[in-house]
Design a protein around this motif. Structure first.
Motif, PDB file in Angstrom:
ATOM      1  N   GLY A  25      76.368 -34.355   1.367  1.00 62.32           N
ATOM      2  CA  GLY A  25      76.002 -33.739   2.637  1.00 62.32           C
ATOM      3  C   GLY A  25      74.519 -33.586   2.874  1.00 62.32           C
ATOM      4  O   GLY A  25      74.114 -33.035   3.911  1.00 62.32           O
ATOM      5  N   ALA A  26      73.676 -34.053   1.971  1.00 63.70           N
ATOM      6  CA  ALA A  26      72.222 -33.966   2.135  1.00 63.70           C
ATOM      7  C   ALA A  26      71.611 -35.349   1.935  1.00 63.70           C
ATOM      8  O   ALA A  26      72.045 -36.110   1.063  1.00 63.70           O
ATOM      9  CB  ALA A  26      71.620 -32.977   1.148  1.00 63.70           C
ATOM     10  N   HIS A  37      64.730 -33.364  -4.813  1.00 63.08           N
ATOM     11  CA  HIS A  37      65.907 -32.510  -4.649  1.00 63.08           C
ATOM     12  C   HIS A  37      66.108 -32.168  -3.173  1.00 63.08           C
ATOM     13  O   HIS A  37      65.152 -32.145  -2.382  1.00 63.08           O
ATOM     14  CB  HIS A  37      65.723 -31.187  -5.410  1.00 63.08           C
ATOM     15  CG  HIS A  37      65.719 -31.326  -6.891  1.00 63.08           C
ATOM     16  ND1 HIS A  37      66.790 -31.825  -7.599  1.00 63.08           N
ATOM     17  CD2 HIS A  37      64.778 -31.011  -7.823  1.00 63.08           C
ATOM     18  CE1 HIS A  37      66.506 -31.806  -8.885  1.00 63.08           C
ATOM     19  NE2 HIS A  37      65.299 -31.322  -9.045  1.00 63.08           N
ATOM     20  N   ARG A  38      67.327 -31.874  -2.790  1.00 62.35           N
ATOM     21  CA  ARG A  38      67.603 -31.405  -1.435  1.00 62.35           C
ATOM     22  C   ARG A  38      66.698 -30.210  -1.110  1.00 62.35           C
ATOM     23  O   ARG A  38      66.422 -29.366  -1.965  1.00 62.35           O
ATOM     24  CB  ARG A  38      69.069 -31.009  -1.292  1.00 62.35           C
ATOM     25  CG  ARG A  38      69.516 -29.898  -2.229  1.00 62.35           C
ATOM     26  CD  ARG A  38      70.949 -29.443  -1.947  1.00 62.35           C
ATOM     27  NE  ARG A  38      71.909 -30.532  -2.078  1.00 62.35           N
ATOM     28  CZ  ARG A  38      73.026 -30.625  -1.369  1.00 62.35           C
ATOM     29  NH1 ARG A  38      73.354 -29.665  -0.501  1.00 62.35           N
ATOM     30  NH2 ARG A  38      73.843 -31.637  -1.527  1.00 62.35           N
ATOM     31  N   GLY A  39      66.205 -30.194   0.125  1.00 62.89           N
ATOM     32  CA  GLY A  39      65.341 -29.100   0.543  1.00 62.89           C
ATOM     33  C   GLY A  39      63.916 -29.204   0.056  1.00 62.89           C
ATOM     34  O   GLY A  39      63.107 -28.304   0.303  1.00 62.89           O
ATOM     35  N   GLY A  76      66.376 -34.162   2.762  1.00 59.87           N
ATOM     36  CA  GLY A  76      66.843 -33.404   3.915  1.00 59.87           C
ATOM     37  C   GLY A  76      67.004 -31.923   3.646  1.00 59.87           C
ATOM     38  O   GLY A  76      67.185 -31.477   2.511  1.00 59.87           O
ATOM     39  N   HIS A  77      66.919 -31.164   4.733  1.00 62.36           N
ATOM     40  CA  HIS A  77      67.200 -29.731   4.726  1.00 62.36           C
ATOM     41  C   HIS A  77      68.612 -29.534   5.273  1.00 62.36           C
ATOM     42  O   HIS A  77      68.963 -30.100   6.310  1.00 62.36           O
ATOM     43  CB  HIS A  77      66.200 -28.978   5.610  1.00 62.36           C
ATOM     44  CG  HIS A  77      64.782 -29.093   5.152  1.00 62.36           C
ATOM     45  ND1 HIS A  77      63.740 -28.433   5.772  1.00 62.36           N
ATOM     46  CD2 HIS A  77      64.215 -29.796   4.138  1.00 62.36           C
ATOM     47  CE1 HIS A  77      62.611 -28.711   5.155  1.00 62.36           C
ATOM     48  NE2 HIS A  77      62.872 -29.543   4.169  1.00 62.36           N
ATOM     49  N   ALA A  82      73.857 -21.555   1.074  1.00 62.21           N
ATOM     50  CA  ALA A  82      74.850 -21.717   0.013  1.00 62.21           C
ATOM     51  C   ALA A  82      74.810 -23.105  -0.618  1.00 62.21           C
ATOM     52  O   ALA A  82      75.355 -23.309  -1.714  1.00 62.21           O
ATOM     53  CB  ALA A  82      76.247 -21.438   0.560  1.00 62.21           C
ATOM     54  N   SER A  83      74.166 -24.058   0.038  1.00 63.94           N
ATOM     55  CA  SER A  83      74.105 -25.423  -0.494  1.00 63.94           C
ATOM     56  C   SER A  83      72.977 -25.610  -1.499  1.00 63.94           C
ATOM     57  O   SER A  83      72.795 -26.709  -2.029  1.00 63.94           O
ATOM     58  CB  SER A  83      73.933 -26.426   0.649  1.00 63.94           C
ATOM     59  OG  SER A  83      72.621 -26.368   1.173  1.00 63.94           O
ATOM     60  N   TYR A  84      72.203 -24.551  -1.747  1.00 58.15           N
ATOM     61  CA  TYR A  84      71.081 -24.634  -2.672  1.00 58.15           C
ATOM     62  C   TYR A  84      71.381 -23.791  -3.908  1.00 58.15           C
ATOM     63  O   TYR A  84      71.359 -22.558  -3.863  1.00 58.15           O
ATOM     64  CB  TYR A  84      69.796 -24.142  -2.010  1.00 58.15           C
ATOM     65  CG  TYR A  84      69.354 -24.985  -0.840  1.00 58.15           C
ATOM     66  CD1 TYR A  84      68.952 -26.309  -1.020  1.00 58.15           C
ATOM     67  CD2 TYR A  84      69.330 -24.467   0.453  1.00 58.15           C
ATOM     68  CE1 TYR A  84      68.541 -27.087   0.049  1.00 58.15           C
ATOM     69  CE2 TYR A  84      68.917 -25.238   1.525  1.00 58.15           C
ATOM     70  CZ  TYR A  84      68.520 -26.548   1.324  1.00 58.15           C
ATOM     71  OH  TYR A  84      68.113 -27.323   2.382  1.00 58.15           O
TER      72      TYR A  84
END
Length: 284
Positions: A8-9, A54-56, A61-62, A67-69
């Protein structure tokens, strides 16, 4: 630079060099691929190298979802990235928070890790990381944004008594480039990611009692001036069977930047150990 939709990212990565078994680099909190940019040519001369944000973080992507982090999600992302790049096994380097991810990955998927390089990291909350200060930084990120946080952290650094000499030397050598790099690292981050992950850093349950299950060859690297990670690094070496410790002189939390020659020597020696001298890109 390439990207993949992972859990999802959108994750940005680089997969360069030649070899069946790559060295994979997992950066720390507020970091991104540029943390190793100056070393990439030398690393790829040793063999295939994969580096990702890493995501974010960085160019990835952000999600807009706090909760996804989490360490668990970052570990799952690494699994999916290696699957997407058809990597069955790798030599895995984790820096700081990235090392915490690498530890969890090695414990959950031991068959995927040929060897570990654990750099300025810990199996518990590091020393000199007061929860109140880090939680306050996360709150500022959420309320005022990463730009404001970056400005405040720069102002605070001038009078910070515990600031390592290696970091001050690098600032003198680089001048404004030093702060431009820090500014970019911070402002590229999703504030939700910063707040969620900084809280996990200061709140996560230790995994020290699980380190004996790590069976792959392991080198622990730490900067001699990285006071908060010296004891945790010694604990890693004591608990992981056969682990080796390399202390990088004249370096703090980013030895690949603060003393790149000594850092690269440590990487080269580790790969020669685990792959065989003269066989840096071996798949064994």
């Amino acid at each position: 630079m390439s990207s993949l939709l992972i859990n999802g990212a959108q994750l940005v990565y680089e997969d360069v060099g030649v070899g069946e078994r790559p060295l994979v680099l997992s950066h720390g909190l507020t970091g991104f691929r540029d943390d190793f940019r100056d070393q990439m040519a030398a690393l790829t001369a040793l063999g295939r190298t994969i580096i990702y944000d890493h995501r974010g973080h960085g160019d990835s992507g952000h999600t807009g979802d706090a909760a996804s982090y989490s360490f668990a999600q970052l570990t799952d992302d690494l699994v999916a990235l290696l699957d997407a790049r058809a990597v069955a096994r790798c030599d895995l380097l984790g820096h700081s928070m990235g090392g915490m991810v690498a530890l969890r990955f090695a414990l959950a998927h031991p068959h995927r890790v040929a060897s570990l390089l654990l750099m300025d990291t810990a199996a518990r909350v590091p020393d000199r990381m007061p929860r109140a200060a880090y939680a306050a930084a996360g709150s500022i990120a959420l309320s005022d944004g990463m730009e404001t946080l970056a400005t405040l952290l720069r102002a605070r650094a001038a009078d910070e008594p515990g600031r390592p000499a290696a970091e001050r030397r690098l600032e003198q050598e680089w001048g404004e480039r030093f702060w431009e790099r820090r500014h970019r690292r911070l402002t590229a981050m999703d504030p939700l990611a910063f707040n969620a992950l900084v809280l996990e850093l200061v709140d996560h349950a230790p995994i020290t009692d699980r380190l004996g299950a790590i069976e792959c060859p392991t080198t622990v690297i730490v900067g001699s001036e990285d006071a908060g990670f010296l004891a945790p690094s010694a604990e890693l070496v004591a608990a992981i069977p056969g682990a080796r410790l390399v202390t990088i002189p004249d370096a703090a939390h980013s030895p690949q930047i603060e003393n790149p020659t000594a850092w690269f020597d440590a990487i080269q020696q580790h790969l020669a150990w685990v792959r065989g001298a003269g066989s840096a890109s071996s798949s064994s």
